[in-house]
Motif scaffolding. Structure first.
Motif, PDB file in Angstrom:
ATOM      1  N   ALA A 256       0.808  -1.250   0.146  1.00  0.00           N
ATOM      2  CA  ALA A 256      -0.069  -0.066   0.060  1.00  0.00           C
ATOM      3  C   ALA A 256       0.812   1.270   0.165  1.00  0.00           C
ATOM      4  N   TYR A 260       0.890   3.950  -3.275  1.00  0.00           N
ATOM      5  CA  TYR A 260       0.439   5.183  -2.886  1.00  0.00           C
ATOM      6  C   TYR A 260       1.457   6.158  -3.691  1.00  0.00           C
ATOM      7  N   TYR A 411      -4.436  -0.451  -0.328  1.00  0.00           N
ATOM      8  CA  TYR A 411      -4.228   0.851  -0.963  1.00  0.00           C
ATOM      9  C   TYR A 411      -5.315   1.901  -0.628  1.00  0.00           C
TER      10      TYR A 411
END
Length: 618
Positions: A256, A260, A411
């Motif tokens: 995640a 990002y 995410y």
């Protein structure tokens, strides 16, 4: 081509003027009756075109004329095509290239903006010379500069990134999404396959290869180690609160934290700038250069020093953003050659790699957009797809497929916490990774934005945003899941720790080394880095030259050759003056003022879109 017929005193036309026509006189005085309103003004013949395409139900036109014959057609606007259909063109007497210096130096022709080219060129030359002369002194300076900027301005970069994402998502769902780039009747210049290949290769090519394994593995390892507090301050590099001892949670958090940096936020930065450039050039009739976006806010002042400063910042930011990426590419290529063939991994070897690839990029520069960049971008996509397919099929296929959807969920669930700009405890992650990334993407954005703008004519705003943001973001998630997920799987399921222990540029080759056909795939990885390197340098030269040529996209080839050479020289100077730390410092330094520019450009873009005609729903 239709020619307007008229007597010496007047002429009558019954319909809206077509997109190409002939008229006499370099300056004209016109009187137009339009729906009962009367308008009269003396103006340049090229500006007459912009005014006429805005009129509806034109019934009477009187023209007095002087001087020689002028022909207006699709190629008489600095290489920028005329609009198709209805647009709300900006009424300005400025002509593309009117401030340029056109001259011949031996057999070579030049057509450069008299201030933007000279000032930005001299600044870059001076930087190269000073860096090479004072190599020992500049290295600690660059390191300290980068550290100060990301530790003091991290909140500004993170907040700005959030704004760009919100605006882009808003454009998708609002009626502004129906505006078409190039006019209500414009058709796309490229197929979906060619278009997506070009924007993706230009956007993140080298970075994906460099960070595809190294970043997920770095965040996974940091998260698995948990948090460390010394004297009341966290010293670990774990994103958020970490996941000490929990491999499954550490994998989800690590992926995640990686996604990002490679999904919605960076592509929103690119999309906004690209959309602004495209709308104000192809719809508003202004030069394809950064200053044009600011016309709704600054008006005619953009043709003076206000615009000069914006374009100079764009050139300098683009050069250093490119140099950072080229530095990463040279570092990974040199590392791969050392890993495979024991070629010494030195600064000299990286300099030689940059020099060789810059020379190859020159060949593509001379070939032009369609023959050079487009073909290289398609080759990039084929090579990248082959390597990606190999990793998915030969690697832990089930783990990769299931992780892809799990990583998207992770995410989405972690993005609110990861994007908080204030009061962060994970300062090493938010400053050392995120703040640097946002500054790097923003310094890279003039290049990527202008390149995407050039190849996106004919797309609607909604289609443009979806394709430029959501599709590349999905591909980035798949790429990071396949490469990073494979390395994490090797660590968790096989106990293979070579990737975790390797330096950043070496992690890709360490991961491939544990798979079949390691020698072949590692060579393919190096080739992919090199071709991405060439594409970035080539595309960057086209874009920088357009800005430095006052918005002309058909300027003489020697100018693009000049910029291609100096991109390589800047990358070499940064390598000699502090390596990747120096390149990162300059990316952050130029990224900060350009973040301000991009925030203001966002406001101007929305103002420009509001008054654009939108096709009726079918």
């Amino acid at each position: 081509m239709q020619q307007l017929s008229f007597s010496k005193h007047k002429c009558s036309i019954i319909s809206v003027v077509p997109r190409s026509f002939q008229i006499y006189g370099s300056n004209v005085s016109l009187l137009i009756y339009n729906g009962g309103a009367e308008y009269e003004k003396t103006l340049h013949v090229l500006t007459l075109y912009r005014r006429l395409i805005m009129l509806q139900n034109v019934t009477f036109l009187r023209i007095s004329f002087i001087k020689k014959e002028i022909t207006l057609d699709n190629e008489n606007n600095g290489g920028i095509p005329r609009p198709d259909g209805k647009v709300n063109a900006i009424d300005t007497d400025y002509q593309i290239g009117q401030d340029n210096i056109a001259l011949k130096v031996g057999p070579f022709g030049l057509d450069i903006h008299n201030r933007v080219f000279l000032i930005s060129g001299m600044m870059i030359v001076l930087f190269v010379v000073m860096t090479l002369l004072f190599r020992q002194q500049v290295e600690p300076f660059f390191s300290g500069l980068r550290s100060w900027l990301v530790s003091n301005l991290d909140w500004f970069f993170l907040a700005s990134g959030n704004i760009f994402v919100i605006v882009c998502l808003g454009l998708i769902v609002t009626p502004l999404g129906r505006v078409r780039i190039g006019g209500t009747e414009a058709k796309p210049d490229y197929s979906y396959a060619g278009w997506l290949a070009m924007l993706f290769a230009a956007g993140m090519g080298i970075g994906l290869v460099f960070f595809g394994v190294s970043e997920p593995m770095s965040h996974f390892s940091s998260a698995l180690g948990g948090t460390t507090i010394e004297n009341g301050v966290r010293t670990d590099w774990s994103p958020l609160g970490g996941a000490q001892g929990d491999t499954s949670a550490a994998s989800a958090l690590g992926m995640a934290a990686t996604i990002y940096h490679w999904a919605l936020h960076p592509w929103s930065i690119y999309a906004l700038l690209a959309l602004g450039l495209a709308i104000f050039s192809f719809n508003k009739g202004l030069p394809l250069t950064m200053r044009s976006i600011f016309y709704p806010l600054f008006g005619e002042r953009i043709w003076g020093w206000t615009g000069h400063i914006i374009d100079i910042l764009a050139v300098v930011a683009t050069v250093f953003g490119l140099a950072t990426s080229l530095g990463y590419g040279a570092s990974q290529a040199a590392t791969g050659l050392n890993f495979l063939f024991d070629i010494p991994m030195t600064t000299t070897s990286q300099v030689v790699i940059i020099a060789i690839i810059t020379a190859l990029a020159l060949i593509s520069v001379v070939a032009g957009l369609d023959s050079g960049v487009k073909r290289l971008s398609e080759i990039n996509m084929i090579l990248a797809a082959l390597l990606l397919l190999f990793v998915i099929v030969v690697g832990p296929t089930y783990f990769i497929v299931t992780s892809f959807f799990e990583n998207i969920v992770s995410y989405v669930s972690n993005i609110p916490a990861l994007s908080v700009p204030f009061s962060r405890e994970d300062v090493n992650y938010s400053q050392g990774w995120t703040a640097f990334y946002w500054a790097w993407w923003i310094s890279w954005s003039p290049f990527v934005g202008m390149f995407i703008a050039r190849v996106s004519r004919g797309r609607t705003v909604r289609e443009f945003i979806i394709c430029v943001i959501l599709i590349p973001s999905t591909v980035c998630i798949l790429w990071m899941t396949a490469f990073g997920g494979t390395a994490i799987s090797q660590y968790i399921n096989d106990g293979y720790q070579a990737v975790s222990n390797a330096e950043l540029p070496l992690k890709l080759f360490a991961m491939l080394d544990a798979m079949p056909f390691a020698q072949i795939t590692s060579v393919l990885g190096i080739v992919l880095v090199v071709v991405f390197f060439i594409t970035s340098s080539d595309s960057g030269s086209l874009v920088i030259d357009a800005i430095a040529a006052g918005g002309k996209v058909d300027a003489p080839t020697p100018q693009r050759v000049f910029w291609c050479i100096f991109e390589g020289l800047v990358a070499i100077a940064l390598m000699l003056g502090g390596g990747l730390a120096a390149a990162q410092a300059m990316a952050v330094t130029t990224g900060f003022p350009f973040t301000i520019v991009l925030l203001v450009a966002t406001v101007s873009l929305i103002k420009g879109l509001i008054d654009e005609p939108r096709p009726k729903r079918k």
